[in-house]
Design a protein around this motif. Structure first.
Motif, short mmCIF file in Angstrom:
data_model
loop_
_atom_site.label_atom_id
_atom_site.label_comp_id
_atom_site.label_asym_id
_atom_site.label_seq_id
_atom_site.Cartn_x
_atom_site.Cartn_y
_atom_site.Cartn_z
N ARG A 227 74.04 0.66 -24.11
CA ARG A 227 75.28 0.62 -23.33
C ARG A 227 75.03 1.02 -21.88
O ARG A 227 75.53 0.38 -20.94
N GLU A 228 74.28 2.07 -21.66
CA GLU A 228 73.99 2.53 -20.31
C GLU A 228 73.11 1.52 -19.57
O GLU A 228 73.33 1.23 -18.39
N LYS A 229 72.12 0.98 -20.26
CA LYS A 229 71.21 0.03 -19.62
C LYS A 229 71.94 -1.26 -19.24
O LYS A 229 71.64 -1.86 -18.20
N GLN A 231 74.99 -1.46 -18.26
CA GLN A 231 75.70 -1.18 -17.01
C GLN A 231 74.78 -1.29 -15.80
O GLN A 231 75.17 -1.81 -14.75
N GLU A 232 73.55 -0.82 -15.95
CA GLU A 232 72.58 -0.94 -14.86
C GLU A 232 72.31 -2.40 -14.50
O GLU A 232 72.05 -2.73 -13.35
N GLN A 233 72.38 -3.27 -15.50
CA GLN A 233 72.10 -4.70 -15.28
C GLN A 233 73.35 -5.47 -14.86
O GLN A 233 73.30 -6.69 -14.69
N ASN A 234 74.47 -4.77 -14.68
CA ASN A 234 75.73 -5.38 -14.26
C ASN A 234 76.23 -6.42 -15.27
O ASN A 234 76.77 -7.46 -14.91
N SER A 236 78.26 -6.57 -19.33
CA SER A 236 79.00 -5.77 -20.31
C SER A 236 78.70 -6.31 -21.70
O SER A 236 77.73 -7.06 -21.89
N THR A 237 79.51 -5.95 -22.67
CA THR A 237 79.26 -6.39 -24.04
C THR A 237 80.58 -6.66 -24.73
O THR A 237 81.62 -6.14 -24.35
#
Length: 447
Positions: A227-229, A231-234, A236-237
């Motif tokens: 989930r955090e990673k 966000q870093e890649q811009n 979502s899921t």
């Protein structure tokens, strides 16, 4: 002897396709366009798709397609026809799609009203009087989400405001929504391939010693790392990542397991990313080496289980011909599996605008042989599909039978008249060469 012979054939087929289908290079993270640039791209795709609607109306003998929705109570179709800068339908939004050969030719398509005063209704009634459509499609299907997005309150308002004359001409045609949402436009594939490679990159990093330390890291730790990673890649899921330790008792479901990851564990992830108005859906498996015992590779029994699941993917794609129903494809696959001595289950679905998108399904986990309604839909070309399944396989090294659960997204290829995987497929395990000598910082893993 027959079963042994069949198993040899399976292994041979799977081995043959390894070099063709498993990517030879590690996956890379892709930087998608800026949000501002994406908005322009998305609106362009939307315009291409909307331009096909008059042709769809003619195909199903529909004169106009009427949608009405309120803010936060949108029709399912709204999310595939809205502007990129819209996050809800304002006030009451009414849309009227029409055929280009009608008396409405030259007017915007769709005609659109955003209203909270009631002025829309006399204007709409006048347009219907002028055009005099014989068949008015409304999204009132009981069984299919993409054909049943008209809320009950809006349906009652339509009946009151338009009157019996027009209500009597309203028809339910769910295939309008299904075909509109399912169909892709050419420019989407380039970005979908990038999204799929980013999905693989996430899995390859998560299922490595960079994130997992046996005896310390939990499956939940890995889920939240995803989930955090993301966000870093811009990106979502559309569903929380589900990370599991596969055991004979584990079964496909909506939750991962809550385990501390240990050496010798067989790991599984099921998740997808959302970006550019599209979704991926992927399942891969990993093996945690028994490093403390000097183990250097994946046990052969596990490799054979994955090959068997790969063979099921081959069977699925070979039989997914456009025009067949999902249930026809499912039966053909199950019949072929029986001939080859393979036990397992198929539950594939369309993907695209939604994680579980518009189109025929081939099995559900609780409906392994026949699916009412959705299974009776026909496979459509020019779409994306998620090939989702598992194979049972006895693993001698563990003295247990396991489910080998894999999933990859595929796209229709016109030149071939069939399907191919967007990035490839998993044909070898992700390997975690993990020790208990360190504890990773779960939320600060750097590329």
């Amino acid at each position: 002897m027959l079963v042994l012979g069949v198993l040899v054939v399976i292994a041979t087929v799977a081995t043959t396709v390894v070099s063709q289908l498993h990517p030879s290079e590690p996956a890379k993270y892709h930087q998608l366009p800026t949000l501002r640039e994406q908005a322009v791209i998305l609106d362009g795709w939307r315009d291409e798709r909307v331009a096909r609607i008059p042709q769809l109306l003619k195909k199903y003998d529909i004169d106009v397609w009427l949608m009405s929705q309120r803010e936060y109570a949108e029709d399912t179709i709204w999310w595939s026809i809205k502007d990129a800068l819209e996050f809800a339908s304002h006030r009451r939004t009414v849309l009227l799609f029409h055929t280009t050969s009608s008396s409405l030719s030259g007017q915007p398509n769709p005609l659109r009203w955003v209203d909270n005063t009631g002025d829309v209704w006399p204007e709409l009634r006048q347009i219907l009087e002028d055009y005099n459509p014989k068949r008015i499609a409304v999204n009132v299907d009981r069984n299919i989400a993409f054909g049943g997005g008209l809320h009950v309150g809006e349906w009652e308002v339509l009946q009151e405001q338009l009157g019996a004359k027009w209500v009597e001409r309203m028809v339910n045609e769910p295939m309008l929504g299904i075909e509109f949402v399912a169909a892709r436009v050419p420019g989407q594939l380039e970005y979908y391939k990038q999204m799929q490679e980013t999905t693989w990159a996430l899995i390859e990093e998560a299922f490595s010693e960079r994130v997992i330390t046996s005896g310390i890291t939990t499956t939940e730790d890995v889920e939240w790392w995803y989930r955090e990673k993301m966000q870093e890649q811009n990106v979502s899921t559309w569903n929380h990542p589900r990370v599991s330790v596969i055991t004979p008792e584990s079964f496909p479901g909506w939750e991962g397991t809550k385990d501390i990851i240990q050496e010798g564990d067989l790991l599984h992830v099921d998740f997808g990313i959302t970006a550019m108005g599209m979704n991926t859906d992927t399942q891969h498996m990993a093996y945690v080496l028994r490093t403390s015992e000097g183990e250097e590779g994946v046990p052969e029994g596990l490799k054979q289980g994955l090959k068997k699941a790969n063979r099921m993917q081959d069977i699925s794609l070979e039989r997914m011909k456009a025009g067949k129903t999902g249930n026809q494809v499912l039966k053909e696959c199950l019949d072929q599996m029986k001939l080859e001595g393979i036990e397992g289950q198929i539950y594939s679905h369309a993907i695209g605008d939604w994680g579980h998108s518009a189109g025929a399904v081939m099995g559900f986990t609780n409906l392994p042989e026949y699916v009412p309604v959705l299974g009776e839909l026909e496979i459509l070309s020019n779409t994306f599909y998620s090939i989702e399944l598992y194979a049972y396989h006895f693993v001698p090294e563990r003295n247990e039978t396991l489910r080998f659960r894999i999933e990859e997204d595929a796209h229709w290829v016109d030149d071939k008249g069939g399907w191919e995987f967007v990035r490839g497929r998993q044909e070898k395990f992700h390997v975690v060469n993990s020790t208990t000598t360190r504890k990773p910082d779960m939320l600060r893993v750097q590329l």
